[in-house]
Write a protein that holds these residues in place. Structure first.
Motif: not given
Length: 229
Positions: A81-103
């Motif tokens: 995701v962050k070095i190779s910067k390949k296309p990634v899509w996250g839905t719901c829980a996947g979105l949470i994992l792709l965020c830098e921070q979570a509350s």
């Protein structure tokens, strides 16, 4: 050939694969050619290494994170995701994992992959019993500004929302694009779809509908990005 993977550790990976197959067929028919898209389930670093793009499905974000760590996938996913910067899509829980921070995480927090410079609020709409389907306008699906687009039947299940933008280290190259908001009663509209560079996220579950439009759009974005790259 473009290889698109779906993280298949837990959650709705089978549903995503079903809609991806339909979306790939739609694109090949629309372009009058054989499909150039190969689909695969991803459970190991070796399988991830074969992928040009990836979907992180809905499910239980803490479980997904733990299983990814046990499978030796967390660091390869971060590199993807962050070095190779390949296309990634996250839905719901996947979105949470792709965020830098979570509350609102469980005690002890959870490991995240990152990639979106935002803070997400887990389970924003409540527990499983408070799940609902809501028509949401998705302007990014329109081919033209004047085009009329039917709303998307967004399925919200213990859904997160983005509640804070974080400082961006390499703006404006990776500016955050807010793609859709969900109107809320008496409060500021919630961000439920966004994109930053190679990372796309939705709070809701497109894979739990028969509506293939977002999968078609995302695959089109992936193909365009890889061709230009």
């Amino acid at each position: 050939m473009v290889t698109v993977g779906v993280l298949a550790l837990q959650g709705g990976f089978a549903e995503h694969l079903g809609l991806l197959r339909r979306a790939a067929d739609h694109l090949s028919i629309d372009q009058g050619q054989q499909s150039i898209i190969s689909l695969t389930e991803v459970r190991t670093p070796e399988q991830l290494a074969t992928c040009d793009a990836l979907i992180l499905p809905g499910g239980e974000s803490t479980t997904l994170s733990l299983v990814a760590a046990q499978s030796g996938l967390l660091e390869p996913l971060r590199e993807f995701v962050k070095i190779s910067k390949k296309p990634v899509w996250g839905t719901c829980a996947g979105l949470i994992l792709l965020c830098e921070q979570a509350s609102a995480t469980k005690r002890g927090g959870q490991e995240l992959i990152g990639g979106l410079d935002v803070k997400v609020h887990r389970n924003h709409f409540g527990r499983q019993l408070q799940s609902f389907v809501q028509d949401v306008d998705l302007p990014f699906l329109r081919q033209e500004e004047t085009e009329k687009q039917a709303p998307f039947p967004a399925v919200f299940i213990r859904a997160p929302v983005v509640d804070q933008m974080l400082p961006q280290t390499d703006a404006p190259q990776r500016a955050i694009e807010v793609l859709a908001r969900f109107p809320s009663n008496g409060e500021e509209d919630n961000i439920v779809a966004l994109r930053q560079g190679n990372v796309f996220g939705t709070s809701f579950h497109p894979e739990l509908t028969d509506d293939v439009r977002i999968h078609v759009w995302w695959l089109g974005q992936v193909i365009t990005t890889l061709r230009e790259g």
